[in-house]
Design an enzyme around this catalytic site. Structure first.
Site, mmCIF file in Angstrom:
data_model
loop_
_atom_site.group_PDB
_atom_site.id
_atom_site.type_symbol
_atom_site.label_atom_id
_atom_site.label_comp_id
_atom_site.label_asym_id
_atom_site.label_seq_id
_atom_site.Cartn_x
_atom_site.Cartn_y
_atom_site.Cartn_z
ATOM 1 N N LYS A 203 0.883 -1.142 -0.038
ATOM 2 C CA LYS A 203 0.063 -0.038 -0.041
ATOM 3 C C LYS A 203 0.914 1.281 -0.054
ATOM 4 N N ASN A 205 2.154 2.616 -2.394
ATOM 5 C CA ASN A 205 1.692 3.479 -3.644
ATOM 6 C C ASN A 205 0.484 4.320 -3.456
ATOM 7 N N ARG A 213 -5.677 12.882 3.120
ATOM 8 C CA ARG A 213 -6.617 12.338 4.394
ATOM 9 C C ARG A 213 -6.042 13.059 5.611
ATOM 10 N N GLN A 258 -28.575 30.559 19.962
ATOM 11 C CA GLN A 258 -27.624 31.154 18.785
ATOM 12 C C GLN A 258 -26.263 30.596 19.390
ATOM 13 N N HIS A 260 -25.647 27.887 21.312
ATOM 14 C CA HIS A 260 -25.580 26.479 21.150
ATOM 15 C C HIS A 260 -25.456 26.112 19.702
ATOM 16 N N GLN A 322 -24.806 24.913 10.085
ATOM 17 C CA GLN A 322 -25.360 25.389 11.444
ATOM 18 C C GLN A 322 -25.008 27.073 11.368
ATOM 19 N N TYR A 351 -14.281 13.110 -1.627
ATOM 20 C CA TYR A 351 -12.881 12.892 -2.137
ATOM 21 C C TYR A 351 -11.921 12.367 -1.187
ATOM 22 N N GLU A 352 -10.958 11.774 -1.813
ATOM 23 C CA GLU A 352 -10.118 11.297 -0.824
ATOM 24 C C GLU A 352 -10.449 10.043 0.078
HETATM 25 C C1 LIG Z 1 -5.462 19.140 -2.493
HETATM 26 C C2 LIG Z 1 -6.223 19.031 -1.401
HETATM 27 C C3 LIG Z 1 -5.492 19.489 -0.080
HETATM 28 C C4 LIG Z 1 -6.283 19.242 1.312
HETATM 29 C C5 LIG Z 1 -7.759 19.324 1.235
HETATM 30 C C6 LIG Z 1 -7.896 19.784 2.573
HETATM 31 C C7 LIG Z 1 -9.416 20.336 3.082
HETATM 32 C C8 LIG Z 1 -10.460 20.893 2.021
HETATM 33 C C9 LIG Z 1 -10.348 22.241 1.924
HETATM 34 C C10 LIG Z 1 -9.937 22.937 1.019
HETATM 35 C C11 LIG Z 1 -9.473 22.267 -0.160
HETATM 36 C C12 LIG Z 1 -10.267 22.489 -1.305
HETATM 37 C C13 LIG Z 1 -10.133 21.748 -2.318
HETATM 38 C C14 LIG Z 1 -9.593 20.373 -2.555
HETATM 39 C C15 LIG Z 1 -9.769 19.920 -4.004
HETATM 40 C C16 LIG Z 1 -9.915 18.551 -4.297
HETATM 41 C C17 LIG Z 1 -9.432 17.673 -3.446
HETATM 42 C C18 LIG Z 1 -8.144 17.054 -3.736
HETATM 43 C C19 LIG Z 1 -7.872 16.109 -3.740
HETATM 44 C C20 LIG Z 1 -8.869 14.895 -3.909
HETATM 45 C C21 LIG Z 1 -8.103 13.818 -4.707
HETATM 46 C C22 LIG Z 1 -8.611 12.493 -4.801
HETATM 47 O O1 LIG Z 1 -9.938 12.424 -4.243
HETATM 48 S S1 LIG Z 1 -7.548 11.431 -5.070
HETATM 49 C C23 LIG Z 1 -8.395 9.925 -5.264
HETATM 50 C C24 LIG Z 1 -8.899 9.424 -3.668
HETATM 51 N N1 LIG Z 1 -9.425 7.831 -3.641
HETATM 52 C C25 LIG Z 1 -9.386 7.095 -2.583
HETATM 53 O O2 LIG Z 1 -9.354 7.629 -1.454
HETATM 54 C C26 LIG Z 1 -9.788 5.792 -2.763
HETATM 55 C C27 LIG Z 1 -10.307 5.006 -1.862
HETATM 56 N N2 LIG Z 1 -10.092 3.764 -2.211
HETATM 57 C C28 LIG Z 1 -8.982 2.888 -1.282
HETATM 58 O O3 LIG Z 1 -8.195 3.863 -0.918
HETATM 59 C C29 LIG Z 1 -8.878 1.684 -1.467
HETATM 60 O O4 LIG Z 1 -9.493 1.018 -2.419
HETATM 61 C C30 LIG Z 1 -9.534 0.974 0.031
HETATM 62 C C31 LIG Z 1 -8.478 1.674 1.055
HETATM 63 C C32 LIG Z 1 -10.929 1.533 0.229
HETATM 64 C C33 LIG Z 1 -9.345 -0.490 -0.065
HETATM 65 O O5 LIG Z 1 -7.963 -0.690 -0.472
HETATM 66 P P1 LIG Z 1 -7.705 -1.968 -1.454
HETATM 67 O O6 LIG Z 1 -6.366 -2.107 -1.498
HETATM 68 O O7 LIG Z 1 -8.458 -2.022 -2.328
HETATM 69 O O8 LIG Z 1 -7.667 -3.239 -0.391
HETATM 70 P P2 LIG Z 1 -8.358 -3.862 0.963
HETATM 71 O O9 LIG Z 1 -8.306 -5.200 1.033
HETATM 72 O O10 LIG Z 1 -9.737 -3.003 1.320
HETATM 73 O O11 LIG Z 1 -7.263 -3.418 1.933
HETATM 74 C C34 LIG Z 1 -6.377 -4.340 2.126
HETATM 75 C C35 LIG Z 1 -5.362 -3.888 3.128
HETATM 76 O O12 LIG Z 1 -4.701 -2.813 2.848
HETATM 77 C C36 LIG Z 1 -4.758 -1.822 3.949
HETATM 78 N N3 LIG Z 1 -4.858 -0.519 3.494
HETATM 79 C C37 LIG Z 1 -5.296 0.047 2.550
HETATM 80 N N4 LIG Z 1 -4.917 1.224 2.003
HETATM 81 C C38 LIG Z 1 -3.846 1.615 2.775
HETATM 82 C C39 LIG Z 1 -3.248 2.685 2.836
HETATM 83 N N5 LIG Z 1 -3.462 3.643 2.279
HETATM 84 N N6 LIG Z 1 -2.135 2.378 3.661
HETATM 85 C C40 LIG Z 1 -2.009 1.280 4.531
HETATM 86 N N7 LIG Z 1 -2.801 0.428 4.514
HETATM 87 C C41 LIG Z 1 -3.726 0.433 3.583
HETATM 88 C C42 LIG Z 1 -5.917 -1.967 4.699
HETATM 89 O O13 LIG Z 1 -5.924 -1.443 5.857
HETATM 90 C C43 LIG Z 1 -6.236 -3.684 4.517
HETATM 91 O O14 LIG Z 1 -5.267 -4.121 5.554
HETATM 92 P P3 LIG Z 1 -5.818 -5.352 6.293
HETATM 93 O O15 LIG Z 1 -6.056 -6.313 5.157
HETATM 94 O O16 LIG Z 1 -4.500 -5.738 6.994
HETATM 95 O O17 LIG Z 1 -7.083 -4.939 7.149
HETATM 96 C C1 LIG Z 2 -14.458 17.631 -5.621
HETATM 97 C C2 LIG Z 2 -13.602 16.178 -5.734
HETATM 98 C C3 LIG Z 2 -12.469 16.359 -6.373
HETATM 99 C C4 LIG Z 2 -11.954 15.207 -6.628
HETATM 100 N N1 LIG Z 2 -10.427 14.985 -6.973
HETATM 101 C C5 LIG Z 2 -9.926 13.784 -7.392
HETATM 102 C C6 LIG Z 2 -8.570 13.874 -7.647
HETATM 103 O O1 LIG Z 2 -8.071 14.936 -7.822
HETATM 104 N N2 LIG Z 2 -8.232 12.788 -8.198
HETATM 105 C C7 LIG Z 2 -8.698 11.629 -8.229
HETATM 106 O O2 LIG Z 2 -8.182 10.716 -8.558
HETATM 107 N N3 LIG Z 2 -9.944 11.594 -7.701
HETATM 108 C C8 LIG Z 2 -10.794 12.738 -7.501
HETATM 109 N N4 LIG Z 2 -12.151 12.693 -7.071
HETATM 110 C C9 LIG Z 2 -12.740 11.497 -6.813
HETATM 111 C C10 LIG Z 2 -12.968 10.856 -5.613
HETATM 112 O O3 LIG Z 2 -11.764 10.425 -5.030
HETATM 113 C C11 LIG Z 2 -14.056 9.940 -5.569
HETATM 114 O O4 LIG Z 2 -15.224 10.391 -6.148
HETATM 115 C C12 LIG Z 2 -14.345 9.237 -4.220
HETATM 116 O O5 LIG Z 2 -13.005 8.507 -3.867
HETATM 117 C C13 LIG Z 2 -15.273 8.191 -3.994
HETATM 118 O O6 LIG Z 2 -15.506 7.294 -5.143
HETATM 119 P P1 LIG Z 2 -16.708 7.140 -6.242
HETATM 120 O O7 LIG Z 2 -16.965 8.530 -6.661
HETATM 121 O O8 LIG Z 2 -16.446 5.884 -7.034
HETATM 122 O O9 LIG Z 2 -17.925 6.660 -5.184
HETATM 123 P P2 LIG Z 2 -18.415 5.099 -4.856
HETATM 124 O O10 LIG Z 2 -17.442 4.166 -4.469
HETATM 125 O O11 LIG Z 2 -18.955 4.867 -6.157
HETATM 126 O O12 LIG Z 2 -19.425 5.574 -3.741
HETATM 127 C C14 LIG Z 2 -20.916 5.416 -3.897
HETATM 128 C C15 LIG Z 2 -21.691 4.995 -2.696
HETATM 129 O O13 LIG Z 2 -21.125 3.530 -2.423
HETATM 130 C C16 LIG Z 2 -20.352 3.446 -1.268
HETATM 131 N N5 LIG Z 2 -19.661 2.349 -1.261
HETATM 132 C C17 LIG Z 2 -18.625 2.105 -2.198
HETATM 133 N N6 LIG Z 2 -17.718 1.208 -1.803
HETATM 134 C C18 LIG Z 2 -18.082 0.514 -0.479
HETATM 135 C C19 LIG Z 2 -17.835 -0.497 0.229
HETATM 136 N N7 LIG Z 2 -16.713 -1.235 -0.110
HETATM 137 N N8 LIG Z 2 -18.643 -0.606 1.542
HETATM 138 C C20 LIG Z 2 -19.526 0.322 1.657
HETATM 139 N N9 LIG Z 2 -20.010 1.216 1.047
HETATM 140 C C21 LIG Z 2 -19.390 1.457 -0.203
HETATM 141 C C22 LIG Z 2 -19.907 4.580 -0.902
HETATM 142 O O14 LIG Z 2 -19.630 4.871 0.444
HETATM 143 C C23 LIG Z 2 -20.917 5.623 -1.394
HETATM 144 O O15 LIG Z 2 -21.882 5.973 -0.532
HETATM 145 C C24 LIG Z 2 -12.590 13.895 -6.424
HETATM 146 C C25 LIG Z 2 -13.853 13.767 -6.226
HETATM 147 C C26 LIG Z 2 -14.562 15.159 -5.918
HETATM 148 C C27 LIG Z 2 -15.888 14.957 -5.408
#
Ligand SMILES: CCCCC/C=C\C/C=C\C/C=C\C/C=C\C/C=C\CCC(=O)SCCNC(=O)CCNC(=O)[C@H](O)C(C)(C)COP(=O)(O)OP(=O)(O)OC[C@H]1O[C@@H](n2cnc3c(N)ncnc32)[C@H](O)[C@@H]1OP(=O)(O)O
Ligand SMILES: Cc1cc2nc3c(=O)[nH]c(=O)nc-3n(C[C@H](O)[C@H](O)[C@H](O)COP(=O)(O)OP(=O)(O)OC[C@H]3O[C@@H](n4cnc5c(N)ncnc54)[C@H](O)[C@@H]3O)c2cc1C
Length: 593
Positions: A203, A205, A213, A258, A260, A322, A351-352
């Site tokens: 993981k 990667n 996060r 207000q 609260h 709120q 996201y994330e």
């Molecule tokens: C730029 C933003 C700055 C900060 C923003 C802050 C505040 C907001 C305010 C203002 C900002 C304004 C705008 C920001 C704009 C946009 C947002 C910016 C960025 C968003 C970018 C994205 O969204 S990128 C895409 C994000 N996608 C995800 O997060 C995908 C979610 N899914 C997963 O991570 C994985 O599929 C999983 C963890 C759900 C499942 O992992 P998987 O490998 O599929 O397998 P499992 O069987 O479930 O897990 C196996 C095993 O691995 C361990 N594990 C999983 N992940 C990790 C990890 N990361 N590290 C370590 N270990 C990990 C997991 O615990 C399992 O372990 P065990 O088997 O031992 O339990």
């Molecule tokens: C503003 C914004 C910025 C973003 N920026 C980026 C970016 O820069 N790069 C990038 O790669 N991605 C980006 N994303 C994508 C974002 O990371 C995904 O939308 C997010 O990871 C959720 O995945 P999804 O959209 O496929 O939702 P889904 O996974 O399809 O979720 C739909 C519903 O299914 C449920 N669900 C899915 N899987 C499970 C499970 N295993 N168990 C229980 N419930 C489940 C979810 O909880 C949710 O309620 C961005 C999204 C937004 C909204």
């Protein structure tokens, strides 16, 4: 571009870079993903040679990179990402391809029009075998013409709920060739002959997601403190209604309702800021450890960052709403700043890592601990989870005369987290004994698993808040922050009262005691409320709010703001005579007949 970032310091001062990210423009800007996902990916996943090549150029902004992982068909389930990267040993290249419509990369920030590079997550194939999702550093557009390169289709995904200054984009590859060394090679490798070398932890990667996060926790604190500032300042100038008949209209901040509504958001903002610092330090330390070959903290970091991200984003979304509602009609105006702040912050629930999915990731960690507890193992001196191994007091003691450092309140949160964790573990075991497979049993316990995670995260947030306030030496500041701490803790007691009352741990009398402590804290905070928010020293340009102006001149500036609307450039708009005027004239003619 307003507040264009200065030359970026790419050392691991992640917290400052993240904070810069917020202050540079909460509604996002073309370098958001470059700064906070592409650079961390290079820092943590590129080998030495790749860092030497890519990092200085990234820091110097010689290109703009995004993080392209999510696809139209998959965002959560990374195992099912469809973009492929197939290694060709003859040319020592990877061939990137988007085989289906659902494999189209969809959502990556700044992908649509700004970025000319991307970290692309793709299923890695070599020697006929798939090794799962791996990151690749891929050029998308010509550095001079900015036109998409051959085989690449890229564009913007269109208007969104918010953050419309960010060009979230789509991306398709049509058999695009990229050098072998475009694969990030710090952890996993593909050798020139195509042999795959696995990483020490599969993981690693995912580290860029872990960074965001962790960053989001402070991000949510930022949003809560900004919007509480707006709500407190506006409530301190807005007069509406009387408390004592004939004594004149009061500031709405004098209404207990207000207070609260708003003050708990202030308290949560502080709590999230303190835990945000903790988790960012844990992230930085863990990344340093990994560089030294020690991956022992990776699971803890993952579990805590997932849980904190899910809880703080959800509470921030509720808290911003709120604050908006507390500002009445003007809170509904764009002039308030609330629509902007809310539409940015609430995206972080998705996201994330979608929040339910994140809560369940933390629950995986908790179930391992529950298994160890049920097997009679002893704790591993890990302050985040060791309390789960301990036996707390059999009954709630929050109303004891003296509660040193809120020990009795913290033990109540620990009791709830321990009970919910062990109960859901026992249910998981029982369902499997009744014949369900693990995955089905897991799904049938998912809601309770999420509750256990929330209780665990609440315990962490509360303990961190208590510990950090205890360190403050300036007594005048400490006393003000202790009022917010008191509010936070007893507010959280009432928020989880169902769980504490459910097994008779807490009595109804103690619940009433908690409410009394809340009202007491509201009264203590009221006289300092404006000074507290002023102390955050947010600039008016950051607040984006006429209601939250530091000078308090809301009404004059509200009118100025409205008058500056393009709609008010002329008294009569062209559409009047074309439609409404014509309609009314015809109606008047008809009525004369
Ligand atoms: C730029 C933003 C700055 C900060 C923003 C802050 C505040 C907001 C305010 C203002 C900002 C304004 C705008 C920001 C704009 C946009 C947002 C910016 C960025 C968003 C970018 C994205 O969204 S990128 C895409 C994000 N996608 C995800 O997060 C995908 C979610 N899914 C997963 O991570 C994985 O599929 C999983 C963890 C759900 C499942 O992992 P998987 O490998 O599929 O397998 P499992 O069987 O479930 O897990 C196996 C095993 O691995 C361990 N594990 C999983 N992940 C990790 C990890 N990361 N590290 C370590 N270990 C990990 C997991 O615990 C399992 O372990 P065990 O088997 O031992 O339990
Ligand atoms: C503003 C914004 C910025 C973003 N920026 C980026 C970016 O820069 N790069 C990038 O790669 N991605 C980006 N994303 C994508 C974002 O990371 C995904 O939308 C997010 O990871 C959720 O995945 P999804 O959209 O496929 O939702 P889904 O996974 O399809 O979720 C739909 C519903 O299914 C449920 N669900 C899915 N899987 C499970 C499970 N295993 N168990 C229980 N419930 C489940 C979810 O909880 C949710 O309620 C961005 C999204 C937004 C909204």
């Amino acid at each position: 571009m307003e507040h264009a970032p200065k030359a970026i310091d790419v050392t691991n001062d992640v917290e400052m870079r993240t904070f810069n990210f917020f202050t540079m423009g909460i509604d996002g800007h073309p370098l958001g993903l470059h700064l906070d996902m592409a650079i961390p990916t290079i820092l943590n996943n590129a080998d030495e040679e790749q860092q030497k090549d890519w990092l200085p150029k990234a820091a110097n902004r010689e290109f703009i990179a995004t993080y392209a992982q999510t696809e139209m068909g998959h965002g959560t389930n990374l195992k099912k990402l469809e973009t492929t990267a197939t290694y060709d040993p003859k040319t020592q290249e990877f061939v990137l391809n988007s085989p289906t419509i659902t494999s189209t990369k969809w959502w990556p920030g700044n992908l649509g029009k700004s970025s000319n590079y991307a970290v692309v997550m793709a299923q890695l194939y070599t020697q006929g075998k798939c090794h799962g999702a791996h990151p690749f550093f891929v050029q998308l557009r010509d550095l001079n013409t900015h036109k998409p390169l051959k085989g690449i289709t890229v564009g913007d995904i269109g208007p969104k709920f918010g953050m419309n200054t960010v060009d979230n984009g789509f991306l398709q590859f049509d058999h695009v060739r990229t050098p072998r060394r475009s694969m990030f090679m710090k952890h996993a490798k593909v050798l020139p002959d195509g042999r795959y070398v696995p990483p020490v932890h599969d993981k690693l990667n995912y580290s860029a997601m872990v960074f965001i996060r962790a960053a989001i926790v402070s991000g949510m604190a930022y949003h809560l403190l900004v919007t509480s500032t707006i709500a407190v300042r506006y409530s301190a100038i807005r007069r509406q209604g009387e408390i004592t008949p004939g004594a004149g209209e009061v500031k709405v901040l004098d209404y207990q309702t207000q207070q609260h509504r708003i003050f708990p958001q202030l308290a949560r903002g502080l709590a999230f800021r303190l835990s945000g610092q903790y988790i960012m330090k844990l992230y930085t330390q863990t990344m340093d450890d990994i560089r030294n070959g020690d991956i022992s903290a990776v699971p803890d970091l993952h579990a805590l960052s997932c849980g904190l991200k899910a809880v703080t984003t959800h509470h921030a979304a509720l808290g911003l709403e709120q604050c908006r509602m507390a500002c009445g009609g003007h809170g509904y105006s764009q002039a308030s700043g609330f629509p902007l702040h809310y539409s940015v912050a609430v995206g972080a629930c998705t996201y994330e890592g979608e929040n339910m999915v994140m809560l369940l990731q933390t629950a995986r960690h908790l179930m391992k601990i529950a298994k160890a507890i049920r097997a009679g193992q002893s704790p591993k001196s890990n302050k985040i989870v060791d309390y789960l191994f301990h036996k707390g007091p059999p009954k709630c003691l929050i109303d004891q005369a003296y509660d040193t450092n809120y020990r009795n309140v913290l033990e109540s949160f620990e009791h709830l987290a321990r009970r919910q964790t062990l109960e859901v573990y026992d249910k998981l075991v029982q369902l499997q004994q009744q014949g369900r497979n693990y995955e089905q049993a897991w799904n049938d316990c998912a809601v309770e698993l999420c509750k256990a995670t929330r209780a665990h995260v609440r315990t962490f947030l509360a303990r961190t808040f208590v510990e950090e306030i205890d360190k403050i030496s300036d007594l005048s500041i400490k006393s003000v922050l202790q009022d917010l701490l008191q509010l936070y803790l007893y507010y959280e007691v009432t928020e989880c009262a169902t769980g504490l009352l459910e097994d008779g741990f807490m009595t109804g009398q103690q619940h009433k005691y908690a409410k009394k402590k809340i009202y007491e804290a509201l009264e203590k905070i009221r006289p300092n409320a404006v000074s507290i928010v002023d102390s955050f020293d947010f600039q008016d340009r950051e607040l984006h709010s006429v209601l939250g102006r530091r000078d308090g001149n809301v009404y004059e500036n509200l009118l100025k703001w409205a008058q500056s609307s393009p709609l008010n450039k002329t008294d009569v708009l062209p559409f009047h005579h074309k439609y409404l005027g014509k309609m009314m004239e015809e109606a008047r003619q008809r009525s004369k007949i």
